[in-house]
Design an enzyme around this catalytic site. Structure first.
Site, PDB file in Angstrom:
ATOM      1  N   SER A   8      25.521 -10.538  18.455  1.00 58.45           N
ATOM      2  CA  SER A   8      25.215 -11.859  17.900  1.00 58.45           C
ATOM      3  C   SER A   8      24.507 -12.708  18.936  1.00 58.45           C
ATOM      4  O   SER A   8      25.060 -12.989  20.005  1.00 58.45           O
ATOM      5  CB  SER A   8      26.498 -12.562  17.456  1.00 58.45           C
ATOM      6  OG  SER A   8      26.229 -13.913  17.144  1.00 58.45           O
ATOM      7  N   HIS A  32      22.218  -9.689  15.094  1.00 50.25           N
ATOM      8  CA  HIS A  32      23.011 -10.545  14.206  1.00 50.25           C
ATOM      9  C   HIS A  32      22.760 -12.022  14.511  1.00 50.25           C
ATOM     10  O   HIS A  32      22.758 -12.438  15.672  1.00 50.25           O
ATOM     11  CB  HIS A  32      24.497 -10.239  14.385  1.00 50.25           C
ATOM     12  CG  HIS A  32      25.393 -10.946  13.418  1.00 50.25           C
ATOM     13  ND1 HIS A  32      25.646 -10.477  12.152  1.00 50.25           N
ATOM     14  CD2 HIS A  32      26.101 -12.088  13.539  1.00 50.25           C
ATOM     15  CE1 HIS A  32      26.466 -11.297  11.529  1.00 50.25           C
ATOM     16  NE2 HIS A  32      26.751 -12.298  12.353  1.00 50.25           N
ATOM     17  N   MET A  36      24.654 -21.757  11.050  1.00 55.07           N
ATOM     18  CA  MET A  36      25.680 -22.747  10.690  1.00 55.07           C
ATOM     19  C   MET A  36      25.041 -24.093  10.377  1.00 55.07           C
ATOM     20  O   MET A  36      24.077 -24.487  11.027  1.00 55.07           O
ATOM     21  CB  MET A  36      26.666 -22.922  11.846  1.00 55.07           C
ATOM     22  CG  MET A  36      27.254 -21.643  12.389  1.00 55.07           C
ATOM     23  SD  MET A  36      28.328 -21.983  13.805  1.00 55.07           S
ATOM     24  CE  MET A  36      28.520 -20.332  14.469  1.00 55.07           C
ATOM     25  N   HIS A  65      23.933 -14.075   8.956  1.00 58.06           N
ATOM     26  CA  HIS A  65      25.207 -14.504   8.366  1.00 58.06           C
ATOM     27  C   HIS A  65      25.135 -16.018   8.171  1.00 58.06           C
ATOM     28  O   HIS A  65      25.145 -16.768   9.142  1.00 58.06           O
ATOM     29  CB  HIS A  65      26.339 -14.095   9.308  1.00 58.06           C
ATOM     30  CG  HIS A  65      27.660 -14.694   8.992  1.00 58.06           C
ATOM     31  ND1 HIS A  65      28.680 -14.781   9.934  1.00 58.06           N
ATOM     32  CD2 HIS A  65      28.174 -15.249   7.858  1.00 58.06           C
ATOM     33  CE1 HIS A  65      29.733 -15.357   9.391  1.00 58.06           C
ATOM     34  NE2 HIS A  65      29.443 -15.654   8.132  1.00 58.06           N
ATOM     35  N   MET A 137      35.643 -11.545   8.435  1.00 61.96           N
ATOM     36  CA  MET A 137      35.762 -12.314   9.672  1.00 61.96           C
ATOM     37  C   MET A 137      37.122 -12.045  10.323  1.00 61.96           C
ATOM     38  O   MET A 137      38.162 -12.148   9.673  1.00 61.96           O
ATOM     39  CB  MET A 137      35.606 -13.803   9.390  1.00 61.96           C
ATOM     40  CG  MET A 137      34.221 -14.220   8.910  1.00 61.96           C
ATOM     41  SD  MET A 137      32.906 -13.894  10.119  1.00 61.96           S
ATOM     42  CE  MET A 137      33.440 -14.933  11.500  1.00 61.96           C
ATOM     43  N   PHE A 143      32.657 -20.841  15.409  1.00 61.90           N
ATOM     44  CA  PHE A 143      32.540 -20.895  16.867  1.00 61.90           C
ATOM     45  C   PHE A 143      32.643 -19.494  17.456  1.00 61.90           C
ATOM     46  O   PHE A 143      33.421 -18.671  16.962  1.00 61.90           O
ATOM     47  CB  PHE A 143      33.640 -21.766  17.484  1.00 61.90           C
ATOM     48  CG  PHE A 143      33.530 -23.222  17.134  1.00 61.90           C
ATOM     49  CD1 PHE A 143      32.734 -24.080  17.888  1.00 61.90           C
ATOM     50  CD2 PHE A 143      34.199 -23.732  16.036  1.00 61.90           C
ATOM     51  CE1 PHE A 143      32.617 -25.419  17.552  1.00 61.90           C
ATOM     52  CE2 PHE A 143      34.091 -25.073  15.689  1.00 61.90           C
ATOM     53  CZ  PHE A 143      33.297 -25.913  16.455  1.00 61.90           C
ATOM     54  N   GLY A 145      33.492 -16.858  20.762  1.00 61.74           N
ATOM     55  CA  GLY A 145      34.469 -16.793  21.834  1.00 61.74           C
ATOM     56  C   GLY A 145      35.917 -16.880  21.423  1.00 61.74           C
ATOM     57  O   GLY A 145      36.805 -17.003  22.278  1.00 61.74           O
ATOM     58  N   ASP A 175      33.338  -9.359  12.313  1.00 57.02           N
ATOM     59  CA  ASP A 175      32.753 -10.322  13.250  1.00 57.02           C
ATOM     60  C   ASP A 175      33.863 -11.199  13.808  1.00 57.02           C
ATOM     61  O   ASP A 175      34.595 -11.837  13.056  1.00 57.02           O
ATOM     62  CB  ASP A 175      31.722 -11.181  12.514  1.00 57.02           C
ATOM     63  CG  ASP A 175      30.989 -12.160  13.431  1.00 57.02           C
ATOM     64  OD1 ASP A 175      31.295 -12.209  14.633  1.00 57.02           O
ATOM     65  OD2 ASP A 175      30.101 -12.874  12.923  1.00 57.02           O
ATOM     66  N   GLY A 197      29.472 -10.710  20.204  1.00 56.50           N
ATOM     67  CA  GLY A 197      28.694 -11.763  20.847  1.00 56.50           C
ATOM     68  C   GLY A 197      29.056 -11.939  22.298  1.00 56.50           C
ATOM     69  O   GLY A 197      28.339 -11.485  23.201  1.00 56.50           O
ATOM     70  N   SER A 198      30.196 -12.567  22.544  1.00 57.85           N
ATOM     71  CA  SER A 198      30.612 -12.867  23.914  1.00 57.85           C
ATOM     72  C   SER A 198      30.744 -11.615  24.764  1.00 57.85           C
ATOM     73  O   SER A 198      30.354 -11.594  25.936  1.00 57.85           O
ATOM     74  CB  SER A 198      31.943 -13.624  23.902  1.00 57.85           C
ATOM     75  OG  SER A 198      31.816 -14.841  23.207  1.00 57.85           O
TER      76      SER A 198
END
Length: 217
Positions: A8, A32, A36, A65, A137, A143, A145, A175, A197-198
């Site tokens: 992401s 990805h 938002m 997404h 999810m 958010f 992290g 995710d 992501g992180s």
């Protein structure tokens, strides 16, 4: 099919985005995007200028997404931006869910349906056959992290079992909080696409981080 890694870019360094996209092209399976609107979720990320810029560099599929109200408004523009996969939240669409899924498909994209951790996974069952993939999810949308919610494993397993029992080939995506410590359990539960992501971008070396995720399978 081998589990696919979809980093992401929400967690990427936007001052070095070109460099990061190049690394994903060479090492990841999917790019990805977490879009938002500050209304459906209490955060704002990025919009079409970023998707369009990445599209000019992307050599692997782009997965968007949408954490927004009225996701149907963005289907046409999403297709024109070069997106291959577009997903939206069941909570945002309600009775419009089936028509939005049809519209996404009619634009040549794969259609995905998303739920947050507080939505019963059984609510997705009626859309098996109407969606190409389901995004479960494993944190609350909005958010990056956040810590992985382990109850998500049971939800994923139940969804995958229902998909298979219907003879369908819809993919299951996850995710939120994906890392080396849980990716094997996710694959065992039935995940086909893991968004990370992180764990990819905050390592400082996305290529090495993606390799570590693959090695943990």
């Amino acid at each position: 099919m081998q589990l696919q890694i979809a980093p992401s870019i929400l967690a990427a360094d936007f001052l070095e985005l070109g460099k990061d996209i190049d690394a994903l092209n060479k090492n990841a399976d999917i790019i990805h995007f977490d879009v938002m609107d500050g209304t459906f979720v209490p955060n704002i990320s990025f919009g079409f200028p970023v998707l369009e810029a990445v599209s000019r560099m992307a050599k692997i599929p782009m997965d968007a997404h949408f954490m927004v109200v009225n996701p149907e408004k963005w289907v046409d523009r999403c297709a024109k931006a070069g997106v291959s996969m577009m997903s939206f939240h069941l909570e945002a669409a309600g009775r419009k869910t089936r028509s939005i899924l049809r519209d996404i498909r009619s634009h040549g994209m794969k259609a995905g349906l998303v739920i947050n951790p507080d939505v019963p996974v059984e609510k997705l069952y009626q859309y098996i056959g109407a969606a190409d993939y389901f995004l479960v999810m494993s944190v609350f949308a909005g958010f990056g992290g956040q810590k992985f919610i382990y109850e998500s494993l049971d939800r994923i397993y139940c969804l995958k079992e229902r998909i298979l029992s219907k003879g369908n080939d819809a993919k299951v995506e996850v995710d939120g909080g994906v890392n080396e410590g849980n990716i094997k359990a996710l694959a065992d539960a039935g995940v086909d696409i893991a968004v990370a992501g992180s764990s990819v971008f905050r390592s400082g070396d996305p290529a090495a981080a993606i390799a570590s995720l693959r090695n943990a399978l």
